[in-house]
Design a protein around this motif. Structure first.
Motif, PDB file in Angstrom:
ATOM      1  N   GLY A  58       0.798  -1.218   0.000  1.00  0.00           N
ATOM      2  CA  GLY A  58       0.000   0.000   0.000  1.00  0.00           C
ATOM      3  C   GLY A  58       0.824   1.258   0.000  1.00  0.00           C
ATOM      4  N   ILE A  59       2.010   1.212  -0.609  1.00  0.00           N
ATOM      5  CA  ILE A  59       2.908   2.370  -0.603  1.00  0.00           C
ATOM      6  C   ILE A  59       3.223   2.850  -2.011  1.00  0.00           C
ATOM      7  CG2 ILE A  59       3.946   1.771   1.620  1.00  0.00           C
ATOM      8  CD1 ILE A  59       6.319   0.589   0.094  1.00  0.00           C
ATOM      9  N   SER A  62       0.364   7.273  -5.934  1.00  0.00           N
ATOM     10  CA  SER A  62      -0.759   7.429  -6.859  1.00  0.00           C
ATOM     11  C   SER A  62      -1.330   8.842  -6.729  1.00  0.00           C
ATOM     12  CB  SER A  62      -1.845   6.408  -6.548  1.00  0.00           C
ATOM     13  OG  SER A  62      -2.948   6.546  -7.412  1.00  0.00           O
ATOM     14  N   LEU A  79      -6.934  -6.872   0.004  1.00  0.00           N
ATOM     15  CA  LEU A  79      -6.359  -5.679   0.617  1.00  0.00           C
ATOM     16  C   LEU A  79      -6.685  -4.416  -0.159  1.00  0.00           C
ATOM     17  CD1 LEU A  79      -2.784  -6.950   1.628  1.00  0.00           C
ATOM     18  CD2 LEU A  79      -4.863  -6.880   3.019  1.00  0.00           C
ATOM     19  N   THR A  81      -9.387  -3.456  -1.370  1.00  0.00           N
ATOM     20  CA  THR A  81     -10.719  -2.920  -1.078  1.00  0.00           C
ATOM     21  C   THR A  81     -10.847  -2.456   0.373  1.00  0.00           C
ATOM     22  OG1 THR A  81     -11.609  -5.099  -0.460  1.00  0.00           O
ATOM     23  CG2 THR A  81     -11.706  -4.489  -2.791  1.00  0.00           C
ATOM     24  N   PRO A  83     -10.207  -0.169   3.796  1.00  0.00           N
ATOM     25  CA  PRO A  83      -9.837   1.208   4.130  1.00  0.00           C
ATOM     26  C   PRO A  83      -8.412   1.265   4.665  1.00  0.00           C
ATOM     27  CG  PRO A  83     -11.358   0.311   5.765  1.00  0.00           C
ATOM     28  CD  PRO A  83     -11.295  -0.689   4.643  1.00  0.00           C
ATOM     29  N   GLU A  84      -7.821   2.463   4.646  1.00  0.00           N
ATOM     30  CA  GLU A  84      -6.421   2.614   5.014  1.00  0.00           C
ATOM     31  C   GLU A  84      -6.142   2.137   6.434  1.00  0.00           C
ATOM     32  OE1 GLU A  84      -2.473   3.222   5.175  1.00  0.00           O
ATOM     33  OE2 GLU A  84      -3.796   3.056   3.435  1.00  0.00           O
ATOM     34  N   ALA A  85      -7.077   2.354   7.369  1.00  0.00           N
ATOM     35  CA  ALA A  85      -6.864   1.919   8.745  1.00  0.00           C
ATOM     36  C   ALA A  85      -6.698   0.411   8.823  1.00  0.00           C
ATOM     37  CB  ALA A  85      -8.020   2.383   9.628  1.00  0.00           C
ATOM     38  N   ARG A  87      -5.731  -1.511   6.272  1.00  0.00           N
ATOM     39  CA  ARG A  87      -4.479  -1.840   5.586  1.00  0.00           C
ATOM     40  C   ARG A  87      -3.300  -1.652   6.531  1.00  0.00           C
ATOM     41  NH1 ARG A  87      -4.237  -1.577  -0.112  1.00  0.00           N
ATOM     42  NH2 ARG A  87      -2.088  -2.269   0.139  1.00  0.00           N
ATOM     43  N   ARG A  88      -3.349  -0.622   7.364  1.00  0.00           N
ATOM     44  CA  ARG A  88      -2.260  -0.325   8.282  1.00  0.00           C
ATOM     45  C   ARG A  88      -2.080  -1.455   9.298  1.00  0.00           C
ATOM     46  NH1 ARG A  88      -4.112   4.109  10.209  1.00  0.00           N
ATOM     47  NH2 ARG A  88      -3.466   5.334   8.401  1.00  0.00           N
ATOM     48  N   GLU A  89      -3.187  -2.085   9.691  1.00  0.00           N
ATOM     49  CA  GLU A  89      -3.097  -3.203  10.630  1.00  0.00           C
ATOM     50  C   GLU A  89      -2.378  -4.390  10.002  1.00  0.00           C
ATOM     51  OE1 GLU A  89      -6.896  -4.240  12.094  1.00  0.00           O
ATOM     52  OE2 GLU A  89      -7.289  -2.308  13.057  1.00  0.00           O
ATOM     53  N   ARG A  91      -0.208  -4.163   7.462  1.00  0.00           N
ATOM     54  CA  ARG A  91       1.158  -3.743   7.177  1.00  0.00           C
ATOM     55  C   ARG A  91       1.999  -3.832   8.452  1.00  0.00           C
ATOM     56  NH1 ARG A  91       0.438   1.635   5.798  1.00  0.00           N
ATOM     57  NH2 ARG A  91      -0.573   0.915   3.900  1.00  0.00           N
TER      58      ARG A  91
END
Length: 334
Positions: A58-59, A62, A79, A81, A83-85, A87-89, A91
């Motif tokens: 996710g880095i 874009s 992944l 679809t 939300p960023e929160a 995805r952060r978990e 990552r």
């Protein structure tokens, strides 16, 4: 491919916007890795190896990049679809990454120990003392000698190989289930390269994590990988068990790369070379992207791009003549 794989990339497509129109950097990339397994991603610069890793983490910047389709499934969840929160978990805790340039990955004005411990404090809520203790354990796990003393040193006081070990310790901080190592031995001398590869192999065996090794190095692949995916022009053109792909390649590109590797059992002389460069694909390009560099190209290669097909059990390639290449009936350029 079934959905029970630990990490699965499925038909991933990425475009980069440019003045001449979007360049199709990833054109349907698919691969997977399971627990306790090492998958090597092999190919020339520009084939899409690192872009795939950046999408997973996710880095990817874009713009200019744009995900045009596909999925990245982590334990069955896409992944792309989330939300960023969410995805952060994933990552760090689910998927960790070791970057190829340790100098860029480390802050030059901060001591290395606090950099290793930063994630522990921000993600796990450890106190400064607890984070220090755990960071020293991680540095010891990464085989950094005298970690108590080196905790308080700066990146410039470490050799290239030791800096890479610090980056590995940082990636292991949250005990990821999959570790992506993007060219982890770049700019290191041969002896240190072997040490880093053996370290990654040992850490994988100790933890049971999946390991994705992105590399140009056939020796690294042969030494620690279980399976290999060979990429060319933004897609996987051959994949299978390392021993099968290296002994009986089923794509002319893989065969040409293997022919260019120096070997002790060959007479000294000029190494085989693959002429030209991978194409920059824009719009709907017909035909096989490798046909301009391939000694076996024929009419079908101009008309349609080959699909990834299974020629032997677990051994796939995207070549119209894959069965002939794998049998040796039509050897590729040597």
């Amino acid at each position: 491919m079934p959905t029970e794989h630990l990490l699965q990339v499925d038909d991933l497509r990425v475009d980069f916007d440019g003045e001449g129109g979007p360049a199709r950097v990833l054109r349907g990339v698919s691969w997977h890795v399971d627990r306790g397994e090492t998958l090597a991603i092999l190919g020339e610069s520009g084939s899409g190896k690192s872009v795939t890793a950046q999408v997973i983490m996710g880095i990817l910047a874009s713009p200019p990049a744009r995900i045009a389709g596909g999925a990245v499934r982590w334990e069955g969840r896409d992944l792309l679809t989330l939300p960023e929160a969410a995805r952060r978990e994933v990552r760090g805790e689910g998927i960790g990454m070791v970057f190829q340039d340790s100098l860029s990955a480390l802050n030059p004005v901060l001591k290395v120990g606090p950099q290793v411990g930063e994630t522990l404090r921000t993600r796990l809520g450890l106190s400064r003392r607890e984070a220090r203790t755990r960071a020293i354990e991680l540095m010891r796990q990464a085989r950094i000698p005298d970690p108590e003393r080196r905790f308080g040193q700066y990146p410039h006081q470490f050799s290239g190989g030791m800096r890479q070990r610090v980056v590995i310790a940082m990636a292991l901080a949250l005990s990821p289930q999959v570790l992506i190592a993007d060219e982890p031995t770049t700019a290191l001398d041969a002896t240190v390269q072997v040490q880093i590869l053996r370290l990654l192999q040992a850490l994988q065996q100790e933890s049971g994590m999946g390991l994705v090794l992105i590399t140009h190095d056939f020796g690294a692949v042969a030494s620690i990988a279980d399976r290999v995916a060979v990429m060319y022009a933004g897609r996987v053109v051959e994949t299978g068990a390392v021993r099968d792909v290296f002994r009986r390649p089923a794509h002319p590109y893989t065969k040409a790369l293997l022919d260019a590797v120096p070997r002790a059992d060959r007479r000294a002389g000029r190494l085989a070379a693959l002429p030209g460069q991978p194409p920059v694909l824009r719009g709907d390009s017909a035909g096989c992207p490798f046909r301009f560099r391939c000694s076996l190209a024929h009419d079908a290669c101009d008309e349609r791009e080959p699909v990834l097909s299974e020629h032997e059990r677990g051994h796939w390639s995207a070549c119209h003549l894959g069965k002939d290449v794998i049998s040796g009936a039509l050897p590729a350029r040597s």
